[in-house]
Design a protein around this motif. Structure first.
Motif, PDB file in Angstrom:
ATOM      1  N   ARG A 455      -0.166  -7.981  -5.392  1.00  0.00           N
ATOM      2  CA  ARG A 455       0.568  -6.793  -4.974  1.00  0.00           C
ATOM      3  C   ARG A 455       0.417  -6.681  -3.459  1.00  0.00           C
ATOM      4  O   ARG A 455      -0.449  -7.337  -2.861  1.00  0.00           O
ATOM      5  N   THR A 456       1.254  -5.864  -2.854  1.00  0.00           N
ATOM      6  CA  THR A 456       1.299  -5.800  -1.392  1.00  0.00           C
ATOM      7  C   THR A 456       1.032  -4.370  -0.910  1.00  0.00           C
ATOM      8  O   THR A 456       1.567  -3.414  -1.464  1.00  0.00           O
ATOM      9  N   VAL A 457       0.192  -4.266   0.118  1.00  0.00           N
ATOM     10  CA  VAL A 457      -0.093  -3.007   0.794  1.00  0.00           C
ATOM     11  C   VAL A 457       0.446  -3.122   2.217  1.00  0.00           C
ATOM     12  O   VAL A 457       0.284  -4.162   2.862  1.00  0.00           O
ATOM     13  N   VAL A 458       1.103  -2.092   2.718  1.00  0.00           N
ATOM     14  CA  VAL A 458       1.682  -2.100   4.062  1.00  0.00           C
ATOM     15  C   VAL A 458       0.853  -1.189   4.969  1.00  0.00           C
ATOM     16  O   VAL A 458       0.600  -0.030   4.622  1.00  0.00           O
ATOM     17  N   PHE A 459       0.422  -1.723   6.118  1.00  0.00           N
ATOM     18  CA  PHE A 459      -0.280  -0.922   7.120  1.00  0.00           C
ATOM     19  C   PHE A 459       0.749  -0.479   8.150  1.00  0.00           C
ATOM     20  O   PHE A 459       1.231  -1.274   8.955  1.00  0.00           O
ATOM     21  N   ALA A 485      -8.951  -2.685   7.754  1.00  0.00           N
ATOM     22  CA  ALA A 485      -8.170  -2.989   6.553  1.00  0.00           C
ATOM     23  C   ALA A 485      -8.140  -4.486   6.292  1.00  0.00           C
ATOM     24  O   ALA A 485      -8.222  -4.934   5.140  1.00  0.00           O
ATOM     25  N   ALA A 486      -8.017  -5.293   7.354  1.00  0.00           N
ATOM     26  CA  ALA A 486      -7.987  -6.745   7.183  1.00  0.00           C
ATOM     27  C   ALA A 486      -9.311  -7.267   6.636  1.00  0.00           C
ATOM     28  O   ALA A 486      -9.339  -8.161   5.773  1.00  0.00           O
ATOM     29  N   ALA A 565      -5.571   6.660   7.307  1.00  0.00           N
ATOM     30  CA  ALA A 565      -6.836   6.090   7.780  1.00  0.00           C
ATOM     31  C   ALA A 565      -7.513   7.143   8.648  1.00  0.00           C
ATOM     32  O   ALA A 565      -7.966   8.159   8.137  1.00  0.00           O
ATOM     33  N   ALA A 566      -7.593   6.941   9.968  1.00  0.00           N
ATOM     34  CA  ALA A 566      -8.228   7.932  10.851  1.00  0.00           C
ATOM     35  C   ALA A 566      -7.198   8.988  11.233  1.00  0.00           C
ATOM     36  O   ALA A 566      -6.789   9.088  12.386  1.00  0.00           O
ATOM     37  N   PHE A 749      -7.579   1.074   2.914  1.00  0.00           N
ATOM     38  CA  PHE A 749      -7.252  -0.107   2.096  1.00  0.00           C
ATOM     39  C   PHE A 749      -7.996  -0.069   0.770  1.00  0.00           C
ATOM     40  O   PHE A 749      -7.437  -0.397  -0.283  1.00  0.00           O
ATOM     41  N   ARG A 750      -9.270   0.351   0.812  1.00  0.00           N
ATOM     42  CA  ARG A 750     -10.052   0.420  -0.423  1.00  0.00           C
ATOM     43  C   ARG A 750      -9.432   1.404  -1.417  1.00  0.00           C
ATOM     44  O   ARG A 750      -9.410   1.157  -2.630  1.00  0.00           O
TER      45      ARG A 750
END
Length: 830
Positions: A455-459, A485-486, A565-566, A749-750
């Motif tokens: 599956r794919t996550v987009v940052f 994230a990486a 994220a932040a 990401f987690r």
């Protein structure tokens, strides 16, 4: 030969049906036409319509299947009537293909059908999968011209020593590679990706690949006798093949002549629960846009057992009404039929007296007339393609395909979604080396993930600095969070190696440009990628609390979950329904900073903020409320502005501002910096010049948004905060080391990984973005080995966010020393 009853409206209904059969389906949705009322009359209509699909010689005009009385009786005597009906249906479709249109290949259907007849044996699951793959490969070879003879030659060993050696060579060079390729095809082909999720949703094993799921449907599998599941799988496979068969390839002239749908005729549909009724219901469930299938059935008489003689349904149409419902499809005015279609079915009641005019028309118009496709039209595509390819050979090295299809240049950098495999960096070689390195790292990690189910996550974040330099941006937002994230992606994919139940995770990088300046265009491109059937399941990052951030999130597809994220603006969660907060917000920052002010026993406070920035305004309001609640006097605030998009820079004159800060310190006051960090070094430099020489010890100075100035490796010399010894600068961080942004990026990401895995293995639902979003809304616990000391829960309320790691760190005055940090308390002060 039967006759179609010449009743009122039949001429119009038959005319429309003939028209639908004689034209390509395209992107239309064809409903199932179900006749109800007089069973004998309906059966006669459906049976006689088969004759309209044949010419005078008996050759088929359009492929069709008639499941007649004898077949239904045979199926009822069988233990698996659904299999008997579908086997005969597919056989008739294959046999009735018009000669000019080529043969019908139903490879997906027969692959799923053969599974039911194969005994995968007992023992370990791996051995069962191997046995199933070998037998499926053998059946495929026996059905493929040339391979059957080769297999026979290999199995018999030929005659003589030379033949034996040739057989051995063929085994090594041909047979083994073919078996490996076929097994790989079974597990990787798009045609069968739906199989494992369907089996999982029916209570089968939590498999991600075809062979692992198919074992449960083999001859002695635990799901073998689930008739509904069995029929659903076979029908879905048939639908895949029919859609492929109707595609009119430029290089396949015979396919250009496939201008009709496949027609299924059911002259007998019994009461609910019977095999014919289940088959009709299953065909109706396949109802989707572009499926080249027209179903005509004589339904069960619903008047039986009703004393009033009515059908009990208000959606049954007359023949004329049914023709009116279907006519917009025929004329191309709509992609779906009119309001008379309910749940994919158009129910029709034939009524009235025999009409001589209709009888005469039926006697004259005896067959459908598909659209003619002359041979020049069929072969023109081949000829033009060959000519174009021949002409393109001399210039193939001059005309190259765009290597960066989803990114584009904007204001001196590249923005968009990085789908390239090499090159196509967001910046040139002279700046932001860390971002270029991360692009290469993530591409390499994605290549590993592409080898298996993934599956794919987009940052999504602003990842490039202000290209014109007018914004005085010292560091690009989001790059350090992307690094976190990486690193998390690398660790998660290490754990997926060798584990068939865990998908790999890909990471795509989307640069929205400085301050989300290109956010709208980038989000539109991201939506297009997510809608193309890709594996995108979640969006993470965002990195900045801006109005442009809110607009970008709300512009994303409503099915895509967004995990920050932040990001700390209080308004982010209230104005974005699909957004999830992972870190404490400005409200928690204000509480922690106020506690520090009280510990220092300061009675006055000066807040420096940006009156054009929503993040800064929000933090200033939170600070003002908390400080006033503790009796701290708020002096007149100072305004600084990051000069985004034509706004002026620092509004307050720096020398006067520095004098106020120094004087406030002498008067038992303190300064709190609530603007973007890019303006802080200029202010500290002036403070150092104004009061650094007259102060024996550094005085306290509090800030929030300076994490990147601590962590980023490519800072200009003047921006290093440890140079300014006149102040003890304390700032808010999400971790106790100097990698606060890294930890926040890893957390986002987690969280996405936890929701995807929970959907993949725990719910038996396909891991589409909408299902991942629902899982996040239902609640997800983020606990893993990547960051064991940072567990959390989504969605998070104020109390949960207050319990997340939050630290108050002090910048050292020597470059070799890391910041000293102590836990900060983000809970309410009262």
């Amino acid at each position: 030969m039967g006759r179609i009853p010449p009743l009122t409206g039949v001429k119009e209904l038959v005319t429309v049906l003939d028209g639908l059969v004689g034209r390509p389906v395209g992107r239309r949705e064809l409903p199932a036409v179900v006749l109800e009322g007089d069973h004998e009359r309906d059966t006669a209509f459906v049976t006689a319509y088969r004759d309209r699909l044949r010419d005078a010689s008996g050759a088929a005009i359009a492929p069709h299947a008639l499941l007649g009385e004898a077949l239904v009786e045979q199926a009822q005597r069988s233990a698996e009537p659904d299999v008997v009906l579908l086997d005969d249906l597919t056989k008739q479709l294959e046999e009735t293909m018009p000669a000019a249109a080529g043969g019908l290949t139903l490879s997906t259907y027969w692959t799923c059908r053969r599974v039911l007849d194969i005994d995968a044996g007992a023992g370990a699951a791996r051995a069962q999968r191997r046995t199933l793959a070998e037998k499926l490969c053998l059946a495929w070879e026996n059905d493929t011209s040339g391979l059957k003879g080769l297999r026979s030659f290999i199995d018999t060993g030929g005659a003589g020593q030379i033949s034996e050696r040739l057989g051995a060579i063929a085994t090594v060079l041909v047979a083994w590679p073919l078996e490996w390729a076929h097994r790989t095809w079974l597990n990787r082909t798009r045609r069968l990706r739906w199989y494992a999720p369907k089996v999982r949703s029916a209570g089968g094993p939590a498999a991600t690949r075809f062979l692992a799921a198919a074992v449960s449907l083999s001859k002695n599998g635990e799901l073998r006798n689930r008739a509904a599941l069995r029929q659903s799988l076979l029908l879905e496979a048939l639908a895949v093949d029919l859609v492929r068969a109707a595609r009119r390839g430029v290089l396949l002239p015979r396919r250009r002549r496939r201008v009709w749908p496949f027609v299924v005729l059911l002259p007998r549909v019994d009461a609910p629960g019977t095999a014919t009724r289940r088959l009709l219901d299953g065909l109706v469930k396949l109802h989707r846009r572009g499926l080249p299938l027209l179903v005509l059935a004589a339904g069960h008489d619903e008047q039986e057992g009703r004393s009033d003689g009515t059908s009990g349904r208000g959606d049954v149409q007359t023949a004329t009404g049914a023709a009116d419902c279907l006519r917009p499809l025929l004329e191309g005015r709509a992609r779906s039929a009119g309001a008379g279609v309910v749940d994919g079915q158009l129910r029709v009641r034939l009524s009235g007296e025999d009409q001589a005019e209709v009888r005469d028309w039926l006697d004259i118009n005896v067959a459908v007339s598909p659209r003619s496709v002359p041979w020049p039209s069929a072969y023109l595509g081949v000829l033009v393609t060959v000519a174009l390819l021949a002409g393109a050979v001399p210039v193939v090295n001059w005309v190259r395909q765009d290597a960066c299809p989803d990114t584009w240049a904007a204001q001196g950098v590249r923005v968009g979604v990085d789908t390239a495999t090499e090159g196509c960096y967001f910046t040139d070689g002279g700046s932001q080396e860390l971002l270029r390195t991360l692009q290469d790292r993530i591409r390499a990690q994605n290549r590993v993930a592409d080898r298996g189910a993934h599956r794919t996550v987009v940052f999504l974040s602003p990842l490039t600095a202000d290209p014109q330099g007018k914004g005085e941006q010292l560091t690009p937002a989001g790059v350090l969070q992307l690094e976190g994230a990486a690193d998390a992606q690398r660790e998660f994919n290490k754990q997926a190696v060798g584990d068939a139940e865990r998908p790999y995770l890909r990471l795509l990088i989307a640069n929205a440009g400085y301050a989300f300046a290109q956010g709208a265009a980038v989000v539109d491109r991201l939506n297009a990628l997510a809608g193309d059937g890709t594996s995108i399941s979640a969006v993470i990052g965002i990195s900045q609390s801006r109005q442009a951030s809110v607009d970008a999130i709300n512009r994303l597809s409503p099915d895509l979950p967004v995990i920050g994220a932040a990001v700390s603006g209080d308004f982010m969660t209230t104005e974005t329904p699909n957004y999830f907060q992972t870190q404490p917000t400005n409200r928690h920052f204000a509480r922690a900073l106020t506690r520090r002010v009280m510990e220092l026993k300061r009675k006055k406070a000066l807040i420096i903020y940006d009156d054009k920035d929503r993040y800064s305004l929000n933090l200033r309001q939170d600070l003002g409320s908390e400080l006033a609640g503790q009796g701290v006097q708020l002096v007149e605030p100072e305004v600084v502005r990051t000069p985004d998009f034509g706004q002026p820079g620092v509004v307050s004159a720096l020398p006067e501002l520095a004098k106020r800060i120094c004087a406030l310190n002498r008067d038992n006051g303190i300064t709190l910096f609530a603007a973007r960090g890019s303006q802080l070094p200029k202010i500290l430099n002036q403070v150092q010049a104004e009061c650094g020489s007259t102060t024996s010890t550094p005085f306290p100075f509090l800030a929030s948004d300076v994490d990147t100035l601590i962590e980023y490796p490519e800072l200009p010399e003047f921006a290093h905060l440890d140079h300014y010894a006149a102040v003890d600068l304390s700032y808010i961080a999400f971790s106790s080391d100097h990698h606060s942004d890294h930890a926040a990026g890893s957390d986002s990401f987690r969280a996405a990984a936890a929701a995807i895995y929970r959907t993949w293995t725990g719910t038996k639902l396909p891991p589409r973005a909408s299902n991942v979003l629902q899982q996040l809304r239902n609640s997800v616990d983020v606990k893993d080995t990547v960051a064991q000391d940072r567990p959390f829960h989504l969605p998070s309320d104020d109390q949960a966010l207050a319990e997340r790691p939050l630290y108050l760190c002090t910048v050292p005055h020597t470059t070799s020393t890391t910041p000293s940090c102590q836990p900060a308390n983000g809970r309410p002060l009262r």
